[in-house]
Design a protein around this motif. Structure first.
Motif, short mmCIF file in Angstrom:
data_model
loop_
_atom_site.label_atom_id
_atom_site.label_comp_id
_atom_site.label_asym_id
_atom_site.label_seq_id
_atom_site.Cartn_x
_atom_site.Cartn_y
_atom_site.Cartn_z
N ILE A 196 0.86 -1.19 0.00
CA ILE A 196 0.00 0.00 0.00
C ILE A 196 0.89 1.24 0.00
CG2 ILE A 196 -1.71 1.31 1.32
CD1 ILE A 196 -2.67 -1.42 2.43
N ALA A 197 0.61 2.18 -0.90
CA ALA A 197 1.36 3.44 -0.96
C ALA A 197 0.56 4.50 -0.21
CB ALA A 197 1.58 3.86 -2.41
N ALA A 198 1.25 5.30 0.58
CA ALA A 198 0.57 6.33 1.37
C ALA A 198 1.22 7.68 1.16
CB ALA A 198 0.62 5.97 2.85
N SER A 199 0.42 8.72 1.34
CA SER A 199 0.99 10.06 1.30
C SER A 199 2.00 10.18 2.46
CB SER A 199 -0.11 11.12 1.39
OG SER A 199 -0.95 10.90 2.50
N PRO A 200 2.95 11.10 2.36
CA PRO A 200 3.99 11.20 3.39
C PRO A 200 3.39 11.47 4.77
CG PRO A 200 4.58 12.51 1.47
CD PRO A 200 3.17 12.06 1.27
N ALA A 201 3.88 10.74 5.75
CA ALA A 201 3.43 10.90 7.14
C ALA A 201 4.55 11.52 7.96
CB ALA A 201 3.07 9.55 7.73
N GLU A 202 4.16 12.12 9.05
CA GLU A 202 5.16 12.60 10.01
C GLU A 202 5.45 11.45 10.95
OE1 GLU A 202 5.56 15.70 13.71
OE2 GLU A 202 4.21 16.24 12.06
N SER A 203 6.70 11.08 11.07
CA SER A 203 7.09 9.97 11.94
C SER A 203 7.85 10.52 13.13
CB SER A 203 7.96 8.98 11.16
OG SER A 203 8.29 7.88 11.98
N LYS A 204 7.46 10.07 14.33
CA LYS A 204 8.18 10.51 15.53
C LYS A 204 8.02 9.46 16.62
CE LYS A 204 4.40 13.26 17.40
NZ LYS A 204 3.97 14.53 17.91
N VAL B 139 5.71 6.35 15.74
CA VAL B 139 4.36 6.36 15.18
C VAL B 139 4.33 7.30 13.98
CG1 VAL B 139 3.23 5.81 17.38
CG2 VAL B 139 3.58 8.20 16.74
N GLU B 140 3.44 7.00 13.04
CA GLU B 140 3.25 7.87 11.88
C GLU B 140 1.94 8.61 12.07
OE1 GLU B 140 3.37 5.32 8.47
OE2 GLU B 140 5.54 5.45 8.36
N THR B 141 1.97 9.91 11.80
CA THR B 141 0.76 10.71 11.95
C THR B 141 0.47 11.48 10.67
OG1 THR B 141 1.99 12.59 12.88
CG2 THR B 141 1.11 10.98 14.44
N TYR B 142 -0.82 11.74 10.47
CA TYR B 142 -1.31 12.53 9.35
C TYR B 142 -2.17 13.64 9.92
CZ TYR B 142 0.00 8.45 6.60
OH TYR B 142 0.69 7.42 6.02
N SER B 143 -2.09 14.82 9.37
CA SER B 143 -2.94 15.92 9.77
C SER B 143 -3.87 16.28 8.62
CB SER B 143 -2.10 17.15 10.14
OG SER B 143 -1.28 16.86 11.25
N ASP B 144 -5.11 16.53 8.94
CA ASP B 144 -6.14 16.94 7.98
C ASP B 144 -6.57 15.82 7.04
OD1 ASP B 144 -6.24 19.56 9.04
OD2 ASP B 144 -4.50 20.11 7.83
N SER B 145 -5.67 15.28 6.23
CA SER B 145 -6.07 14.22 5.31
C SER B 145 -4.87 13.37 4.92
CB SER B 145 -6.70 14.81 4.05
OG SER B 145 -5.73 15.51 3.31
N ALA B 146 -5.16 12.22 4.35
CA ALA B 146 -4.11 11.31 3.86
C ALA B 146 -4.69 10.54 2.68
CB ALA B 146 -3.67 10.36 4.96
N THR B 147 -3.82 10.12 1.78
CA THR B 147 -4.23 9.34 0.63
C THR B 147 -3.48 8.01 0.66
OG1 THR B 147 -4.59 11.33 -0.68
CG2 THR B 147 -4.30 9.27 -1.89
N PHE B 148 -4.23 6.93 0.44
CA PHE B 148 -3.65 5.59 0.39
C PHE B 148 -4.03 4.96 -0.94
CE2 PHE B 148 -4.29 6.73 4.77
CZ PHE B 148 -3.09 6.38 5.36
N ARG B 149 -3.05 4.33 -1.59
CA ARG B 149 -3.30 3.67 -2.89
C ARG B 149 -3.06 2.19 -2.74
NH1 ARG B 149 -1.38 8.23 -7.13
NH2 ARG B 149 -2.47 9.82 -5.97
N LEU B 150 -4.05 1.44 -3.14
CA LEU B 150 -4.01 -0.01 -3.01
C LEU B 150 -3.92 -0.64 -4.39
CD1 LEU B 150 -5.64 1.19 -0.51
CD2 LEU B 150 -6.53 -1.11 -0.27
N PRO B 151 -2.79 -1.28 -4.71
CA PRO B 151 -2.72 -1.99 -5.99
C PRO B 151 -3.55 -3.28 -5.88
CG PRO B 151 -0.70 -2.32 -4.75
CD PRO B 151 -1.55 -1.37 -3.96
N LEU B 152 -4.44 -3.48 -6.83
CA LEU B 152 -5.35 -4.61 -6.76
C LEU B 152 -5.23 -5.53 -7.96
CD1 LEU B 152 -8.57 -2.73 -5.63
CD2 LEU B 152 -6.99 -4.04 -4.20
N GLU B 153 -5.56 -6.79 -7.74
CA GLU B 153 -5.73 -7.77 -8.81
C GLU B 153 -7.18 -8.23 -8.77
OE1 GLU B 153 -1.42 -10.01 -9.09
OE2 GLU B 153 -3.03 -10.97 -8.00
N ILE B 154 -7.72 -8.46 -9.93
CA ILE B 154 -9.08 -9.00 -10.03
C ILE B 154 -8.95 -10.47 -10.41
CG2 ILE B 154 -11.30 -8.83 -11.20
CD1 ILE B 154 -10.62 -5.90 -11.78
N SER B 155 -9.67 -11.32 -9.72
CA SER B 155 -9.64 -12.75 -10.03
C SER B 155 -10.00 -12.98 -11.49
CB SER B 155 -10.65 -13.51 -9.16
OG SER B 155 -10.32 -13.38 -7.82
#
Length: 86
Positions: free
Chosen positions: A12-20, A29-45
């Motif tokens: 899964i690809a994610a928008s950059p997070a703040e890690s501390k 821990v990774e944190t996101y403020s306001d919003s975050a985007t996650f991309r899931l590469p999928l396969e269809i059977s």
């Protein structure tokens, strides 16, 4: 969930997070403020029927501020889509 014709096909690809380091959790821990985007590469059977389908993703997250964290939650996200004939 396993009961659908879609499977995760890579990391899964994610928008950059703040890690501390968080002393309460004693870990980084990774944190996101306001919003975050996650991309899931999928396969269809290969045997998925053509036509309307619903992709279901169970997203687990925890909301925190500088004083407290709410308990972790899992929410079901559903996306209608169309499987094309091959």
């Amino acid at each position: 969930p396993a009961d659908q014709p879609f499977q995760l096909a890579g990391p899964i690809a994610a928008s950059p997070a703040e890690s501390k380091y968080d002393e309460t959790f004693a870990m980084d821990v990774e944190t996101y403020s306001d919003s975050a985007t996650f991309r899931l590469p999928l396969e269809i059977s290969k045997d998925a029927p053509a036509g309307p389908a619903t992709l279901t993703v169970n997203a687990r997250f925890q909301a925190c501020d500088d004083k407290q964290c709410l308990p972790p939650r899992t929410v079901k996200v559903e996306l209608p889509l169309t499987v094309r004939a091959r």
